[in-house]
Each structure stands twice: as structure tokens, then as C-alpha cells.
Design an enzyme around this catalytic site. Structure first.
Site, mmCIF file in Angstrom:
data_model
loop_
_atom_site.group_PDB
_atom_site.id
_atom_site.type_symbol
_atom_site.label_atom_id
_atom_site.label_comp_id
_atom_site.label_asym_id
_atom_site.label_seq_id
_atom_site.Cartn_x
_atom_site.Cartn_y
_atom_site.Cartn_z
ATOM 1 N N GLU A 334 0.805 -1.217 0.000
ATOM 2 C CA GLU A 334 0.000 0.000 0.000
ATOM 3 C C GLU A 334 0.846 1.278 0.000
ATOM 4 O O GLU A 334 0.311 2.367 -0.175
ATOM 5 C CB GLU A 334 -0.910 0.023 1.249
ATOM 6 C CG GLU A 334 -2.035 -0.997 1.247
ATOM 7 C CD GLU A 334 -1.604 -2.351 1.794
ATOM 8 O OE1 GLU A 334 -0.381 -2.623 1.832
ATOM 9 O OE2 GLU A 334 -2.490 -3.131 2.200
ATOM 10 N N LYS A 445 -1.279 -9.511 24.547
ATOM 11 C CA LYS A 445 -1.763 -8.772 25.719
ATOM 12 C C LYS A 445 -1.784 -9.714 26.906
ATOM 13 O O LYS A 445 -2.618 -10.616 26.992
ATOM 14 C CB LYS A 445 -3.161 -8.207 25.470
ATOM 15 C CG LYS A 445 -3.565 -7.202 26.548
ATOM 16 C CD LYS A 445 -4.672 -6.272 26.081
ATOM 17 C CE LYS A 445 -4.755 -5.056 27.000
ATOM 18 N NZ LYS A 445 -5.755 -4.075 26.520
ATOM 19 N N TRP A 450 0.829 -4.898 27.119
ATOM 20 C CA TRP A 450 1.173 -5.340 25.774
ATOM 21 C C TRP A 450 2.620 -5.833 25.723
ATOM 22 O O TRP A 450 3.525 -5.219 26.263
ATOM 23 C CB TRP A 450 1.021 -4.189 24.783
ATOM 24 C CG TRP A 450 -0.416 -3.784 24.571
ATOM 25 C CD1 TRP A 450 -1.041 -2.686 25.077
ATOM 26 C CD2 TRP A 450 -1.397 -4.481 23.806
ATOM 27 N NE1 TRP A 450 -2.353 -2.648 24.681
ATOM 28 C CE2 TRP A 450 -2.603 -3.743 23.890
ATOM 29 C CE3 TRP A 450 -1.381 -5.661 23.058
ATOM 30 C CZ2 TRP A 450 -3.777 -4.137 23.255
ATOM 31 C CZ3 TRP A 450 -2.551 -6.054 22.427
ATOM 32 C CH2 TRP A 450 -3.739 -5.299 22.527
#
Lengths: 547, 547
Positions: A334, A445, A450
Site C-alpha cells: 500500500e 496482551k 502489551w
């Protein structure tokens, strides 16, 4: 008040004309099974214009999709330019996609013709019947493979089979039509995710022109006339990182590796052809390094590497052996793809070897021409640029996708204000230098905190007895989710779980340590060689539930 | 088929934001009368945003012209960005124009405000009464010069006088408005021809963005973060060759020379600040070379030089003394200005010292992003690329002017198909490398054959007893027109006519030899330091009629 400057469309045709007019004497070398083929840009440009004539003769629509299924070769480069320079749309098919994904993208893009290397026909033959709108298959004889039966078993009517060189020799070189709209589609590439159908990115003439010019700036890849560029990264995915276009635009020589991407083959190309820039994914450079031992690599000035995180040990291996660390870059289909390049700042070049190696684990700054922001996934606010806070990396710019081609999933990937959501989790230093922490979907998590799977993987892969490692989040009775290390032992080595976990002590916080190790034969990879953790998660999701 | 990439306007604001976000730690040094002032890009960016607030406070129109009358300083760089980033139009006034030309361009451009260095007020004060629409004069205290009386003697109403620092300290930093149209006017610069009123070129955000990106590509100027750039070329003319913009965009450090452009002052800046790129016209580098004798110039990587032909002896002088020949470049106000840069091709770097020196008398190839053609002045057909045939150089591209601002003379300078007629006569090699032969108006037609005045000048200036020389075409009883050499003797030398003509023998064809030599004290120059031969032609037009 309007300015009074000329308004000339930014087109790929301009790139082509640079090589044709100014660099006819420079060469493209293509590695074949039994040696190399050489041609100069003058011959290449003439053939590319003939190929434009072939597209006319075959009756390909004015903006028809022209698909390629090919290795990195001079012929593939002819297609790279003949399609967009005649106003058509190049569609590079990723030869490593699953068969059902290939069927999907050929039909979704509405490909009218596929140009395929003979050595790859075995992959294509079983699918021919599934291609609904295909009308022509053009075979490029790369000296290997058989021509299977049944290639003309089309899905929606007869597919005519042609030989590339026969078509070309019967065609006259054409003048390009004038491309008056720089926003015209120039090429397409589908993403290579592990879930769902691939999504199509449609590049414009403008985006490719600007991306190419970006690759020519010093603080990006710095492509230049004096370069000899070896694009190991495939032309069938993400534009070979822009190097094919940049070589043509600057008149750099090209060394096209063909199908043999083994360490010895690539090392030989680098040495024999005095390559200055060689670009590939980390696994490529892992295989090449030992083959360069004792070789004359003095021609090399840059080894761009991306696609997945560049292990510090790999970059340091190159620095120690060649005197040239790897140049980490980041991008995705992208983003055309060059979006960030990790050059050290001028005042960082005085730092210690250790500090410099640490800085090279960053992906660097967003390149000139694009913008980056990192936002908190919950609040959507920019995170502090403290090198520690993390959030989702989002991008904006002229060579960043605005949308996917005819795809209802587009809304998931772009923000309301039009920025691309990259799916990467990143931290940013006070100078705007980006470090990728993980993919949003691979973050773990654990107990409300995290944990970066990538950071753990890099630390584990620095262990001498480890060949590869993937860290995944799996269910855990106490922490909800916890990291599990899936480790491939190095050949002949036999490390224990304690060896691995002990090696990590002091390198990561204790609560981030994997809660277990499983031994695997190899890490599953996506079609472009990135770790694919989906399968590992399925197999090992219960591995820690007995704790 | 339209592509699906983001469409983000190409604006100067993007350049600014690179410096502001990523390079706040990098420095701008400005030389003052008694030392240097330093500020970092963080402070500069804040001040530039404050300056945006000042423009609002002064009531400058949304697209009002903001004129500068200033040396190369950090303040001038603030104006370079505050004007276009707020949507206004920067108008750099060339301090070396004749008074009536200054009056003409201030009124023609409709300047609402002039920001002037105090040391230059003496030039401006007598003209204030002639400026019809001027409403504000902002004085920038550069530590020299008096503030004359009568500055507020406006032509069309009261002119209010302000102090730059007072205004700035009272202003808040502003957010830039969104520039939605990349074709919006960003800045203006008037040409500095010797005849008639100057003509106005109006740059767009798009043209400046692309020109800046061009200056960042390796085979152009290759501006980069690690550079320390000394733009000796004035910011008041032709955008300081794009170096001011490129420095901000890349985060390169800047060394601004202020008013003292003498050899010793510039040499000291190069050495003291470890300058990597220093750009100026040939006369500048003639004065600097002896001052660099024995100095540590190891930081220098490039000495771009243009504006008039770079004498081979000058470039060789740098190569012999510094190990770094001059990098010849070519352009004009109408080309932003970087249009051609003379890097040797990779395979030319193995040639002999003599052959390389000869190649460096070319201006190189048209830079990526623009196109060049050389056409026969009579037939309008392209001339052969044989390195000998000559014709008029014409250009096309996004940073090439399409028109002059509100000027009936535009039609003379552009072809029917929209290319710029540069007024330069050029030859082209088979690789597209351009050599400037002369200005169309300075070519000498003798006995039906064209003679290049520039070639003769360069040969004569290689004579050790010659300081400068201009060759002009004057009336001749036998040949209609013939070359006359106007020579400035080197200090302390006393060459004869025979010395000069004998020196040329074997270097140019016999029929091209000047038919006479006259001795002058100096070659008249234009406001930007180019040879102005108009005056010489007037004085010496009959010099050969007695033959």
C-alpha cells in the site's frame, strides 16, 4: 493567485524516455539457468516499444489489465513499461500466492492477458480453466520447465497461446500515446495477507513517478547512474521496491537474478557484476552472508532490507564481514512500497558501534514526500515521541494507497481523514525515527500489558543455537494470554528451554518472558517470506493451559 | 481507469514540516559583520510560524506579494517559508537591479510589504516614493547601515515602517492554512536581463516541491541530511538554486554568508563550518580558490557552479588544489533554476585527466523531471546529437516557466507547443550531454559561419596573464561581423595582442580567431554577475572597421 509554471503530467513514460534517450549504452544482465544474458537499454527500449505494438495486436483494451507471472528478468522489465506507457495497467501476479488466491485476483482485476515464464507454467496450468476473462497467454521462454497440456482450457472462452519472442519479432516499435492524466492507473498489485482474499492496490502514473524520484534521493535509496542494482526483491510484488523503475529513470545498470535466489547464486552475481545496491528480505541476506566470505564485495554501497524486521545480528554480521551494515527500510504494498529508510543521522555516526547497531533496529524516518503519525489505538490521539509509547502507524502521501480496488473491506484500512492504517505498531523517537514493535494482530496482551512478539523474536534469534523463532500469544490460565516461543534449532545444535529463557534474562523485562518454548521444524511463511503466525496460533493455542 | 492512490497537494509546507518535525536539532549559521549567529531549526520553525502571524497582523492579502530585499540570512529563510506556507507569494527583489527596474518590479508585482536588511536601506530609500501600492516596510537589523530619512515617502499612500524583531516578538506562531491547490503561486522572481524591463516568473507550490526533490536526487545536487550547505548564490535571485529549500527539506545544516561574499570570508566559512556543498558563480570561485591554499577543505563534497560558463582552468584549479573539480550546472530564472548538472557518467571516470576536464566544460544532461531539445533556429527541427551541430536549447517540465506574469513579451520566449526558448545555443552528444556554445544573441556570424564567443573566452581566460575576457561580434569590412577580444590583463602582467592570438593557435580553427584585441579594465556584469556584452558592443562596434 495561480502560478505560471508548465503543467506536465508526471508519467512513467518520462522514466522510460530517460533510459531510451540518455542511457542506451548501459546494460541489463539477466541470470539464466546456465549463465547470463545481456542487453543494453537501447535494445531494451526498442523491444519495449515493440511490446507496445504486441499489446495493440492482441487487442488488449486501452486500459486493459496486463498480467505478469514471472521472475525478475529483462523481459519482465519490458512489461513493466510497455503496459503503462501505452495507457494499460500492469498487474504483477505473485507467483507464491495460493492457487485460489491467484484465481481470485486474475478474475477480480479482469486480466485480459498473462505473460508467464515457461518455468512457472506448471503453477498456472491447473488454474487456466478458472480465469473468466482471460483471452491470451504469452509464454516467455526462460529455458526451463515444460509447456503443459491444457493451457487453453479457459473459463470464459478460448485462451490463445503465444510465444513472446515470436510476437515481438513480428511487431513494429510504437510511439507511446500521450498520457494526459497523471492520476491514470499504471499498475496493480494485490496484498499478500494470510487471511481472506488479497486486496488490490492501484498505482497511478503520478504515484510511481514520485515514488521513483523518492528512491533517487540520497536519504532514501539514492539510486544513481553509477549504480549496478540487483533487485532480489521480486518484481511480482510491491514493485521490486521501486528499484526497477529507479534504475530505468537514472540509467543504472541492472542485474536481474532470474529464478535462482539461492545464497551462492546471489553472492556470485554480486561479485561478478560489481553490484552496488542489492535489495532483499532478511532471509535472503542470511543465506548470502556466508557465501560472501573472502569475496571482493568492495563494489557494494548499500544493502536495503525490509519485508520483516531486520535482526540486529544480521546487520552486524554484514558490518563485521563486509564493513557495510544492512540498510533497514520499511514499507508495504500500500506504500508503493518505500515509506521509511533507516539512515543514521549525521551526528549519530560518531556513536559507539553498539549504539549504532541499536539505532539500525529502527526503520528510520518516513521518507520525504510522505507523512507518518502514530496514534493510540483507543483514543486515536498521537502518542508522545518518547521512543517508548507505542501506537498504530498511519501514513499519508502521494504514493500511499487511498483505497482498495473494488473491495468492501477498504473502510477497515483507512481513517476518516484518509490516512492508511498500516497495521504496524510503532514507537517514535524525539527526532521522528520509527521503530516497529509488532503487527497490531501479533501483539500479545498479557495480564493487561502489551508485549511485542517481534522484540522477543529478535532477542531469541540472536542465540547462536537458534535458526529462527516466532513468538505468539496463546491462552494462559493466569494471564489470559501469554507469549510462547516457537523455536527452530540451528543445524546440529540442541538448546534446551532453559537455555533459551536464560538467554533472555536481563534483555527483556521478567514479565515479558515467554511462558514456554516449543520446538518446530520451520516458521511458516507468507507468499512474500514474512512470518505467518496464524497457523502456529491454531496449533499451539492450548500449549500453556496445562501450566 | 483511474488509480486509487492518495492525492496530496505538493506544497512547500511539506518541506517546512520536515525541518520542524525531524530536524529541530540541526543548525543555521548566519555570518554577520562581526561573527556568526546560530539558531536551530526548532527555533527557526517557531519564528517562521510567528512571522506568519505577523503577515496576518499587517493585513497582507491572502495571496499578497511579500517582497524581500535581503542578503542570505536565517531571517530571509523565515520569509522564504512564512509567505508561501500562509498562501502568500514571496517576491525576492534582486538588490543589484537598476533603480528603475526595482521600481518597475515592485509595482508590477503589486508588492504590499518589503522586508529589507538595514544595510541595504540606502539602496531602497530613494525609491520609496515610486512604489505605488506598498503599505509596509519591515527593517531587519543586520548590524550595518543607517536608517535613512524619508522611508515613509510612499507613492500611493503612507508606508508604515516596522522593526522585524519587534513584530515577531509580539506575534504568536500560527497554524498554516491548508494549501489545497498545488498550482497556487508560491513565489516570484524577475529575470535580470540587460535590455528592457525584467520579466516575472511565478513559481507554484508544485514546481518548488518537485524542484526541491530534484535537488535531493544524487545525479542532481544530491542534497542530504548530512550536508552543511553554503549558498553563496543569492536568495534574492533564482531561489538560491533551490539549496535553501533543499536544506530545509532534508534537514541539512545551512551556513548563510550574509553580505560579505569576499574570497577570504567565504573561505573561512567553508573551513570553520566544515561545509560540504558550496554553490556560487564562477567569479566567486575565482576569488575563493587562492584563499583555500593550505586549508583543510576535506569536508567539501561538491562545488556547484553556474550562472555563466565555468572556465576549464577554474575547475581544474580546484581539482588540482582541493582534489575536487567544480560541478558545472545550468539553469535560469525560468527553470527554477536547476535544469542540467554535469556529473561524469560512470564509464567516463576512467578517462584521462585531460578528457575528464574537457567533459566538465559541458553542462551535463537535463535533470530528471524535465526535458530538453535543441532545434535548428531556421528549420525548427531537432539538430543531430553529434556533439558538433548546434541550435537553440528549449526546455519542458514542471519546474519550467509556462509564461511571464502579465507581460506581452511572453510569446517571444515560448514555442507554440509550450516549450521554453532558453536563448542558449547548445550542442548535444550522442548521450544527450549538453554543451552551451553561446547565448543566441552573443553568437558571432562571420563570413556566413557561426562562431561561439564563449568558447573563445574560455580559451583566452586560460592564459596566465589574463584576468577576464569577453569576446564580442563587431562590424568587419570583409566578414560582415568578426570576433573582437576584450581582455582584462592579470594584475602585474602585460601581454600583447600577439601573445593572446598566438596562445589561441591550434586551439580553435584559424577562421574563428579574433580579428583584434582591446584592453579593458573589467568586463561589465549584469545584476547577477554574468558578462554583459551589450555595453562592449556599443563602445567597440567600429574597432575593426579600419582593418
Amino acid at each position: 493567485m495561480q502560478g505560471l509554471m508548465q503543467d506536465v503530467p508526471l508519467t512513467i513514460n518520462h522514466l522510460f524516455e530517460r533510459a531510451e534517450k540518455y542511457f542506451g549504452h548501459k546494460e541489463i544482465v539477466t541470470a539464466t539457468g546456465d549463465g547470463t544474458e545481456r542487453q543494453d537499454y537501447a535494445a531494451w527500449a526498442r523491444r519495449t516499444r515493440q511490446l507496445g505494438g504486441v499489446l495493440d495486436t492482441l487487442g488488449i483494451s486501452d486500459d486493459g489489465r496486463v498480467a505478469t507471472f514471472a521472475w525478475n528478468t529483462a523481459r519482465h522489465l519490458e512489461l513493466y513499461f510497455a503496459a503503462p506507457c501505452t495507457g494499460r495497467v500492469l498487474h504483477t501476479l505473485n507467483i507464491r500466492l495460493f492457487p485460489e488466491q491467484l484465481t481470485y485476483i486474475v478474475n477480480h482485476a479482469d486480466d485480459e492477458v498473462i505473460f508467464a515464464d515457461r518455468s512457472l507454467l506448471g503453477l498456472l496450468a491447473p488454474l487456466m480453466g478458472t480465469f473468466e476473462n482471460l483471452r491470451h497467454l504469452v509464454i516467455m521462454d526462460d529455458g526451463a520447465g515444460e509447456i503443459p497440456d491444457g493451457l487453453d482450457a479457459a473459463g470464459g472462452g478460448e485462451v490463445r497461446i503465444h510465444d513472446y519472442e515470436e510476437l515481438l519479432s513480428a511487431a513494429e516499435p510504437v510511439e507511446w500515446p500521450e498520457i494526459t492524466d497523471e492520476h491514470r492507473a499504471a499498475s496493480m498489485c494485490y496484498t499478500s495477507g494470510t487471511t481472506g482474499n488479497p486486496k488490490g492496490v492501484v498505482y497511478t502514473h503520478r504515484s510511481t513517478f514520485l515514488h521513483t524520484m523518492g528512491a533517487m534521493t540520497v536519504d532514501s535509496l539514492g539510486a544513481r547512474e553509477s549504480d549496478v542494482i540487483l533487485p532480489v526483491v521480486p518484481m511480482f510484488h510491491a514493485n521490486a521496491w521501486g528499484l526497477a523503475h529507479a534504475a530505468v529513470a537514472t540509467g543504472a545498470s541492472l542485474v536481474m537474478p532470474g529464478p535462482d535466489l539461492s545464497g551462492p547464486a546471489l553472492a556470485a552475481l554480486i561479485v561478478d557484476h560489481r553490484v552496488t545496491v542489492a535489495a532483499g528480505v532478511p532471509t535472503i541476506w542470511m543465506a548470502v552472508l556466508p557465501e560472501l566470505e573472502g569475496a571482493d564485495t568492495s563494489s557494494l554501497r548499500s544493502i536495503p532490507c525490509g519485508g520483516s524486521a531486520v535482526p540486529r545480528s544480521l546487520s552486524e554480521g554484514y558490518r563485521e564481514q563486509l564493513g557495510l551494515p544492512i540498510l533497514q527500510a520499511w514499507g508495504m504494498t500500500e506504500t508503493s512500497p518505500i515509506a521509511a529508510v533507516c539512515h543514521l543521522d549525521s551526528d549519530q555516526r560518531d556513536l559507539s558501534v553498539e549504539e549504532q547497531a541499536e539505532l539500525r533496529t529502527q526503520v528510520g524516518r518516513i521518507t520525504f514526500g510522505s507523512e507518518a503519525r502514530v496514534v493510540d489505538p483507543d483514543t486515536r490521539e498521537p502518542i508522545p515521541w518518547d521512543g517508548e509509547s507505542s501506537g498504530e502507524l498511519q501514513c499519508r502521501g502521494n504514493w500511499i494507497a487511498a483505497d482498495y480496488y473494488d473491495d468492501p473491506r477498504s473502510s477497515e484500512s483507512f481513517t476518516d481523514d484518509g490516512w492508511l492504517k498500516t497495521g504496524d505498531v510503532a514507537t517514535v523517537t524525539d527526532r521522528g525515527r520509527i521503530t516497529l514493535v509488532d503487527r497490531t494482530k501479533d501483539l500479545i496482551k498479557s495480564g493487561g500489558e502489551w508485549i511485542s512478539s517481534v522484540e522477543l523474536e529478535n532477542e531469541i534469534m540472536a542465540h547462536p543455537d537458534v535458526a529462527e523463532a516466532a513468538v505468539i500469544g496463546v491462552r494462559h490460565p493466569k494471564w489470559g494470554e501469554a507469549p510462547l516461543a516457537c523455536v527452530v534449532r540451528a543445524s546440529g545444535a540442541d538448546p534446551s528451554e532453559d537455555d533459551i529463557l536464560g538467554f533472555l534474562e536481563g534483555k527483556v523485562a521478567k514479565w515479558q518472558l515467554p511462558k514456554g518454548v516449543v520446538w518446530i521444524d520451520e516458521v511458516p511463511k507468507t507468499s512474500v517470506g514474512k512470518f505467518s503466525k496464524k497457523d502456529l496460533r491454531e496449533v499451539y493455542d492450548d500449549a500453556l493451559m496445562a501450566d
